[in-house]
Structures are given as C-alpha cells and as structure tokens.
Design an enzyme around this catalytic site. Structure first.
Site, PDB file in Angstrom:
ATOM      1  N   SER A  12     -45.892 -13.451  -1.780  1.00  0.00           N
ATOM      2  CA  SER A  12     -45.435 -14.161  -0.586  1.00  0.00           C
ATOM      3  C   SER A  12     -46.342 -15.344  -0.299  1.00  0.00           C
ATOM      4  O   SER A  12     -47.569 -15.236  -0.377  1.00  0.00           O
ATOM      5  CB  SER A  12     -45.436 -13.222   0.611  1.00  0.00           C
ATOM      6  OG  SER A  12     -45.201 -13.964   1.798  1.00  0.00           O
ATOM      7  N   HIS A  37     -41.903 -15.679  -3.027  1.00  0.00           N
ATOM      8  CA  HIS A  37     -41.273 -15.075  -1.855  1.00  0.00           C
ATOM      9  C   HIS A  37     -41.676 -15.864  -0.611  1.00  0.00           C
ATOM     10  O   HIS A  37     -42.866 -16.053  -0.335  1.00  0.00           O
ATOM     11  CB  HIS A  37     -41.737 -13.622  -1.738  1.00  0.00           C
ATOM     12  CG  HIS A  37     -41.041 -12.829  -0.688  1.00  0.00           C
ATOM     13  ND1 HIS A  37     -39.802 -12.262  -0.871  1.00  0.00           N
ATOM     14  CD2 HIS A  37     -41.419 -12.497   0.573  1.00  0.00           C
ATOM     15  CE1 HIS A  37     -39.442 -11.611   0.227  1.00  0.00           C
ATOM     16  NE2 HIS A  37     -40.407 -11.747   1.130  1.00  0.00           N
ATOM     17  N   ASP A  39     -41.510 -16.065   3.351  1.00  0.00           N
ATOM     18  CA  ASP A  39     -41.253 -15.292   4.567  1.00  0.00           C
ATOM     19  C   ASP A  39     -41.060 -16.226   5.753  1.00  0.00           C
ATOM     20  O   ASP A  39     -41.969 -16.945   6.155  1.00  0.00           O
ATOM     21  CB  ASP A  39     -42.424 -14.342   4.836  1.00  0.00           C
ATOM     22  CG  ASP A  39     -42.372 -13.111   3.948  1.00  0.00           C
ATOM     23  OD1 ASP A  39     -41.297 -12.484   3.865  1.00  0.00           O
ATOM     24  OD2 ASP A  39     -43.401 -12.773   3.338  1.00  0.00           O
ATOM     25  N   MET A  41     -40.267 -16.529   9.673  1.00  0.00           N
ATOM     26  CA  MET A  41     -40.340 -15.757  10.924  1.00  0.00           C
ATOM     27  C   MET A  41     -40.109 -16.675  12.107  1.00  0.00           C
ATOM     28  O   MET A  41     -40.514 -17.848  12.091  1.00  0.00           O
ATOM     29  CB  MET A  41     -41.699 -15.082  11.055  1.00  0.00           C
ATOM     30  CG  MET A  41     -42.050 -14.171   9.883  1.00  0.00           C
ATOM     31  SD  MET A  41     -43.656 -13.392  10.099  1.00  0.00           S
ATOM     32  CE  MET A  41     -43.825 -12.512   8.551  1.00  0.00           C
ATOM     33  N   HIS A  70     -36.777 -14.985   2.552  1.00  0.00           N
ATOM     34  CA  HIS A  70     -36.573 -13.796   3.387  1.00  0.00           C
ATOM     35  C   HIS A  70     -36.543 -14.230   4.844  1.00  0.00           C
ATOM     36  O   HIS A  70     -37.581 -14.600   5.414  1.00  0.00           O
ATOM     37  CB  HIS A  70     -37.718 -12.810   3.112  1.00  0.00           C
ATOM     38  CG  HIS A  70     -37.686 -11.573   3.946  1.00  0.00           C
ATOM     39  ND1 HIS A  70     -38.763 -10.700   4.043  1.00  0.00           N
ATOM     40  CD2 HIS A  70     -36.715 -11.030   4.731  1.00  0.00           C
ATOM     41  CE1 HIS A  70     -38.455  -9.702   4.844  1.00  0.00           C
ATOM     42  NE2 HIS A  70     -37.224  -9.874   5.287  1.00  0.00           N
ATOM     43  N   MET A  72     -36.472 -13.605   8.529  1.00  0.00           N
ATOM     44  CA  MET A  72     -36.708 -12.654   9.619  1.00  0.00           C
ATOM     45  C   MET A  72     -36.444 -13.405  10.915  1.00  0.00           C
ATOM     46  O   MET A  72     -37.346 -13.656  11.721  1.00  0.00           O
ATOM     47  CB  MET A  72     -38.146 -12.126   9.539  1.00  0.00           C
ATOM     48  CG  MET A  72     -38.351 -11.169   8.362  1.00  0.00           C
ATOM     49  SD  MET A  72     -40.099 -10.850   7.986  1.00  0.00           S
ATOM     50  CE  MET A  72     -40.428 -12.216   6.889  1.00  0.00           C
ATOM     51  N   MET A 141     -38.247  -2.973   3.559  1.00  0.00           N
ATOM     52  CA  MET A 141     -39.518  -3.304   4.203  1.00  0.00           C
ATOM     53  C   MET A 141     -40.417  -2.071   4.229  1.00  0.00           C
ATOM     54  O   MET A 141     -40.008  -0.999   4.687  1.00  0.00           O
ATOM     55  CB  MET A 141     -39.294  -3.788   5.629  1.00  0.00           C
ATOM     56  CG  MET A 141     -38.551  -5.109   5.753  1.00  0.00           C
ATOM     57  SD  MET A 141     -39.421  -6.528   5.060  1.00  0.00           S
ATOM     58  CE  MET A 141     -40.953  -6.532   5.988  1.00  0.00           C
ATOM     59  N   ASP A 176     -41.108  -4.813   0.059  1.00  0.00           N
ATOM     60  CA  ASP A 176     -41.746  -5.918   0.778  1.00  0.00           C
ATOM     61  C   ASP A 176     -42.689  -5.395   1.857  1.00  0.00           C
ATOM     62  O   ASP A 176     -42.254  -4.828   2.855  1.00  0.00           O
ATOM     63  CB  ASP A 176     -40.649  -6.794   1.401  1.00  0.00           C
ATOM     64  CG  ASP A 176     -41.218  -8.067   2.014  1.00  0.00           C
ATOM     65  OD1 ASP A 176     -42.447  -8.172   2.168  1.00  0.00           O
ATOM     66  OD2 ASP A 176     -40.414  -8.946   2.346  1.00  0.00           O
TER      67      ASP A 176
HETATM   68 ZN    ZN Z   1     -40.654 -10.825   2.967  1.00  0.00          ZN
END
Ligand code: ZN
Length: 239
Positions: A12, A37, A39, A41, A70, A72, A141, A176
């Site tokens: 990540s 990866h 992430d 958020m 990914h 979120m 997760m 993850d």
């Molecule tokens: Zn992730």
C-alpha cells in the site's frame, strides 16, 4: 491480462513517503511488488483522509503494473468515473458503504475497471453471496479500515468460506491490513491462505531483497480448470 491464482504482493502506498509517491511506486515495483495498492480514505466512512483521483492520475505514469484502488469512501458512486479516468485497473468499493452495491459494481465495470468488493471485519462472507459473478476481487479487511500499521485480525474462517463460495470463478481474494512477513501457522496450510509460502528459491530471493509490506493480494487452492482471460497481466508475472 489473464487471471491466475499465483500469489501477488500489493504494498500500500499508505506506507510511502507522501511527498514522493512517484519514486516510491517505482521503488516497490523494482523490489518485486506485483500490484500497487492505493488506499483512498474520506474522513467519513473511515476516520482518516488520504488522497483522491488527482493523486492517482499523478502516480499512474510511475506504475508499470496494476494500480489497485481501494475506495474507503461513502458515497462511492459519484467518484467511480474519476478514479477510472485516473487509470485505476481495479476499483474496490465497500459493501458497507451503499445499499446498492450491485449497482456500484456495475458502474465500476462500466467505467472499464475491474470490480472489487471489500468487507470490513464485522461483515460476513454471506454479504457478497449474490455478487460473485460480477466481481473480479473480494477484499477481506484484516483490520478495521482507517489507518495503516494496525494489528492483524484473523479472518481465516471468512476467507475459507469465501474460497468455497468462489469455486472456479476467476475472482481474487485480497487480504488487506496488518499483513507482515512473519510466519503464521495457518498460512502454511495449503487449503487456506499462504501468500508467504513460496518455493525455497523464491524464499531465498525474497529474503535477499526485503520488500515493503502492507497489503497482500492472495489466492489459494487449485488453479481453475478453465482460466479466464482477466486480471493479472500487467505487472503480475514474477518468479
Ligand atoms: Zn486497502
């Protein structure tokens, strides 16, 4: 891009120097990362804010392989097109973020990306039972999403259930959160996850060249009888 069940490592960029994403992505690929990866958020679905589509577009030229995004974030649907245009190969949305995850997954594939669905630790495998034919990846997760560097939560039973549900479908299981290279007893069982279990020669190579750890995409068990052309080509081949 062709689907295969070989083990993939997807560090990540949460673990990267945020002032130097491009060089960091190049560095982890040079050390053998299969996917990068990303992430994302939003400070709403999760208690942290990271980056958005503009940053993804900026780092895309620095990634030779798969950019695995990914999300979120909630809502997620209004941003799918932007992340696809930013060059995401895989876009993963959380089942917990929308009452219409089916529509979200349709939108991801409609935007030209591979579709992933993610489950937080409190969500059972059954939540994706009706989605198995419309996803390319299921992200399990193993921490509560929101921060990097958390302690691994054992989701073995859920992973086992998902593997059985997936059968021969060309669907990746991605683990993850809290993943590190220390051996765990259950990783060595071939019927379960075993992404650090590699042939001795590969293990020796890895120990000679330590790689950053954070997120790991993994699959287990036997290869499908009829591999389907799908995810995995770009940057996914390695010894
Ligand atoms: Zn992730």
């Amino acid at each position: 891009m062709s689907f295969d069940r070989s083990i993939k490592i997807a560090p990540s960029i949460l673990a990267a120097d945020f002032a130097n994403f491009g060089a960091e992505c190049e560095a982890i690929e040079a050390q053998g990362a299969d996917w990068v990866h990303v992430d994302v958020m939003d400070g709403h679905f999760v208690p942290n804010i990271t980056l958005g589509p503009a940053t993804c577009a900026a780092i895309r030229p620095h990634i030779k392989g798969v950019m695995d995004v990914h999300l979120m974030i909630a809502p997620v649907d209004p941003y799918i097109e932007a992340f696809a245009k930013a060059g995401a190969d895989v876009i993963t949305a959380h089942v917990e973020t929308t009452p219409h995850i089916h529509r979200t997954l349709q939108a991801i594939r409609g935007a030209g990306a591979k579709a992933g669905v993610a489950l937080t630790p409190g969500t059972p495998a059954s939540a994706v039972a009706e989605l198995l034919d419309m996803v390319d990846l299921i992200c399990v997760m193993t921490v509560n999403p929101g921060f990097g560097g958390q302690k691994f939560i054992d989701m073995t039973a859920k992973i086992r259930d998902l593997r059985a549900m997936i059968g021969d479908r060309p669907v990746h299981i991605e683990i993850d959160g809290g993943v590190d290279p220390r051996p765990r007893r259950w990783w060595r069982r071939p019927e379960q996850m075993c992404w650090w279990r590699a042939p001795p020669s590969s293990r020796a190579a890895r120990s000679a060249t330590p790689r950053p750890t954070a997120r790991t995409s993994a699959r287990s068990a036997p290869p499908p009888k009829a591999p389907t052309s799908d995810l995995a080509g770009r940057g996914s081949s390695r010894a």
